[in-house]
Design an enzyme around this catalytic site. Structure first.
Site, mmCIF file in Angstrom:
data_model
loop_
_atom_site.group_PDB
_atom_site.id
_atom_site.type_symbol
_atom_site.label_atom_id
_atom_site.label_comp_id
_atom_site.label_asym_id
_atom_site.label_seq_id
_atom_site.Cartn_x
_atom_site.Cartn_y
_atom_site.Cartn_z
ATOM 1 N N HIS A 67 0.850 -1.188 0.000
ATOM 2 C CA HIS A 67 0.000 0.000 0.000
ATOM 3 C C HIS A 67 0.882 1.234 0.000
ATOM 4 C CE1 HIS A 67 -3.473 2.534 0.866
ATOM 5 N NE2 HIS A 67 -2.652 3.223 1.646
ATOM 6 N N ARG A 104 -15.162 12.409 7.888
ATOM 7 C CA ARG A 104 -13.882 13.110 8.154
ATOM 8 C C ARG A 104 -13.617 14.146 7.069
ATOM 9 N NH1 ARG A 104 -9.898 8.503 7.927
ATOM 10 N NH2 ARG A 104 -8.337 10.102 8.256
ATOM 11 N N SER A 110 -7.720 3.857 9.197
ATOM 12 C CA SER A 110 -8.439 3.791 7.921
ATOM 13 C C SER A 110 -7.687 2.906 6.913
ATOM 14 C CB SER A 110 -8.593 5.216 7.390
ATOM 15 O OG SER A 110 -8.973 5.221 6.048
HETATM 16 N N1 URA Z 1 -6.108 7.000 2.737
HETATM 17 C C1 URA Z 1 -7.005 6.270 3.402
HETATM 18 O O1 URA Z 1 -7.376 5.176 2.977
HETATM 19 N N2 URA Z 1 -7.502 6.760 4.564
HETATM 20 C C2 URA Z 1 -7.121 7.933 5.093
HETATM 21 O O2 URA Z 1 -7.591 8.309 6.144
HETATM 22 C C3 URA Z 1 -6.174 8.702 4.377
HETATM 23 C C4 URA Z 1 -5.684 8.195 3.204
#
Ligand code: URA
Length: 434
Positions: free
Chosen positions: A82, A168, A183
Site C-alpha cells: 500500500h 472526516r 483507515s
Molecule cells: N487514505 C485512506 O485510505 N484513509 C485515510 O484516512 C487517508 C488516506
C-alpha cells in the site's frame, strides 16, 4: 453505554476501552449513532489523539465491519502493498507482477484516486477491456492460477471506514495520524494478506509533509498490523518530486511497462525493487540481499513483464495490442513546454504538478468526476537537472487547447530555478521500519 460518556472521556484526553470503540463503530455503521455525535468524537480524537491500543481496536472493528477476505486457499505466501499516495506513483503496476514472478501470491485490492491523480484502478482501466470489478471468486481463482490479480475494493470492504472517511472529509478531521492509520490498515486487514509492505510518502505532494510525521504514521501502521497477526514492514520515501517521469493514467501504464522491460526512470525502478524485496523478505524469510537479488533478476530476465502481460490478458485486456503500443488511448492535443531561462531546476512542487495533471484531465476535482485516461504529462527534466533556455521541460497531453493553457500555467507555477546547481543528497528511501 452512552455516546455522551465516550465524548466526555475523549474530550478530557482519556483513552477509550476496546468495548467503547466497538460500541462506537458498530453503532455508527448500523445508523444508531448520528453523524453529529460521530463527528464530535472524530474531532476530539483529532485534538486529543489515541493510544496505540485504541488505534488497533478501532482498526480491528472497522476491518470487521464488512467482508473479511480469506486467502487460505492460495498456495504460497500472500502479500499486499500500500502506498499513502503520491504524484506519479505507479509502483503497484510494477511490484504486483514482479512479486508474482518471484513466487508470491498477490491478491491486490486497489482504489480509485481521490485527489489530483488517478489511483491504480483508474490507471489499469486506461487499458481497453481491462476488468477491475472481479467477483471475489474470480479474483481468488485468478491468483491461484497466475499468482496475481488486481481488483477494485468490493462495496462491503470495511464499510465503517467508508462512512467515517466521508464524515472526516466533511469535518476537517482527515489529518489525524491515528485515524489515517486505522483507515488504511482496516482495508489492508480486511483484504486478508498475511504479509504487508507500506510505502509512506513524505514531502510536498504527500499526506505527511515531514519525515517525522511520515515515520510516526509508518510506525503506527506497522504496529497495528503486527498486533493483528500480520507480518509488516514500511518504507518512508521521498515525495518532494513526482515519482518517475510520466503522470496520468495511460501514461503511467506506459512508464510501468518501460520499467518492466528494463528501461525507464532509475528512481522508479529502484523503489519498485525495494518494495518487492521487502515483500520477499517478509513472505519467504530470506535475507535483504537475497531478496534484492531475486527481485532484480526477475525484472531483468523479463519474467515480471511476462507476468504483467498475463495479468492484463487474464483481466480482459489485449496483451498483444499493449505490447505493440497500439492499445493505450492517445490524447487529442499535446504541447511541449520549454525552459524560459538557463538554470538548475531546484524544486518541482509535487502537489502543483499533481494539480496540473488534474487540470489536464488526469484526476478528479470531486468524487465521481470522469477522468480522461489519455491526459497527463511527461517530464523531461527533474529536480537538480540543469536546463538551458529553450530546452523542453515537459510534454502536456489533454483533450483540448484550453486545458493545455491552464495546465501549462500550473506547471510553471510548480518550478523553481536557481543559477547554481546544489546537490540533492536526500535518498528516495529515507527509512525502513519493521
Ligand atoms: N487514505 C485512506 O485510505 N484513509 C485515510 O484516512 C487517508 C488516506
Amino acid at each position: 453505554m452512552r455516546m455522551a460518556d465516550l465524548l466526555n472521556r475523549k474530550k478530557a484526553g482519556k483513552a477509550l476501552t476496546d468495548a467503547e470503540i466497538a460500541y462506537f463503530v458498530s453503532g455508527f455503521t448500523a445508523g444508531d449513532i448520528p453523524d453529529y455525535q460521530a463527528s464530535a468524537l472524530l474531532m476530539a480524537i483529532c485534538l486529543r489523539g489515541m493510544t496505540d491500543q485504541e488505534t488497533a481496536a478501532l482498526t480491528d472493528c472497522m476491518a470487521r465491519s464488512g467482508d473479511l477476505l480469506t486467502l487460505s486457499s492460495l498456495h504460497g505466501p500472500t502479500v499486499d502493498k500500500h502506498s499513502t499516495g503520491g504524484v506519479g506513483d505507479k509502483t503497484t503496476l510494477i511490484v504486483a507482477p514482479l512479486a508474482a514472478a518471484c513466487g508470491l501470491q498477490v491478491a491486490k485490492m486497489s482504489g480509485r484516486g481521490l485527489g489530483h491523480t488517478g489511483g491504480t484502478i483508474d490507471k489499469l482501466e486506461s487499458i481497453p477491456g481491462f476488468r477491475t470489478a472481479l467477483s471475489t471468486d474470480a479474483f481468488l481463482r485468478q491468483v491461484e492460477r497466475i499468482g496475481v490479480a488486481v481488483t477494485g475494493q468490493t462495496g462491503n470492504l470495511a464499510p465503517a471506514d467508508k462512512a467515517l472517511y466521508a464524515l472526516r472529509d466533511a469535518t476537517e478531521t482527515v489529518d489525524s495520524v491515528a485515524l489515517i492509520a486505522a483507515s488504511v490498515m482496516s482495508k489492508k486487514l480486511a483484504a486478508g494478506a498475511a504479509h504487508i509492505v507500506l510505502d509512506v510518502k513524505c514531502g510536498s505532494g504527500a499526506f505527511m509533509e515531514t519525515q517525522a510525521d511520515a515515520r510516526r504514521l509508518a510506525q503506527l501502521m506497522v504496529e497495528i498490523g503486527k498486533r493483528c497477526g500480520r507480518k509488516m514492514a514500511a518504507l518512508v520515501t521521498d515525495m518532494d518530486a513526482p515519482l518517475g517521469t510520466h503522470i496520468g493514467n495511460a501514461l503511467e501504464v506506459r512508464e510501468a511497462m518501460e520499467i518492466l522491460q528494463g528501461r525507464g526512470d532509475r528512481a522508479l525502478r529502484d523503489l519498485s525493487l525495494a518494495l518487492t524485496a521487502q515483500l520477499l523478505q517478509l513472505g519467504f524469510g530470506v535475507s535483504a540481499e537475497k531478496a534484492r537479488e531475486t527481485a532484480a533478476q526477475k525484472l531483468s530476465c523479463g519474467a515480471a513483464f511476462e507476468k504483467f502481460l498475463e495479468l492484463v490478458a487474464a483481466q480482459g485486456g489485449s496483451a498483444q495490442a499493449l505490447e505493440s503500443g497500439t492499445a493505450l488511448p492517445k490524447a487529442k492535443c499535446s504541447r511541449d513546454v520549454f525552459a524560459k531561462q538557463d538554470g538548475c531546476l531546484a524544486a518541482m512542487q509535487t502537489r502543483a504538478v499533481g494539480e496540473c495533471a488534474q487540470i489536464l484531465g488526469a484526476g478528479r476535482a470531486k468524487k465521481g468526476d470522469a477522468i480522461d485516461p489519455a491526459a497527463g504529462l511527461i517530464l523531461h527534466k527533474k529536480p537538480w537537472d540543469f536546463c538551458r533556455r529553450g530546452e523542453p521541460l515537459a510534454t502536456l497531453y489533454a483533450a483540448d487547447e484550453a486545458k493545455l493553457d491552464a495546465g501549462e500555467a500550473r506547471f510553471f507555477a510548480a518550478l523553481t530555478f536557481r543559477q547554481d546547481a546544489p546537490q540533492n543528497t536526500r535518498p528516495l528511501v529515507l527509512e525502513t521500519i519493521c
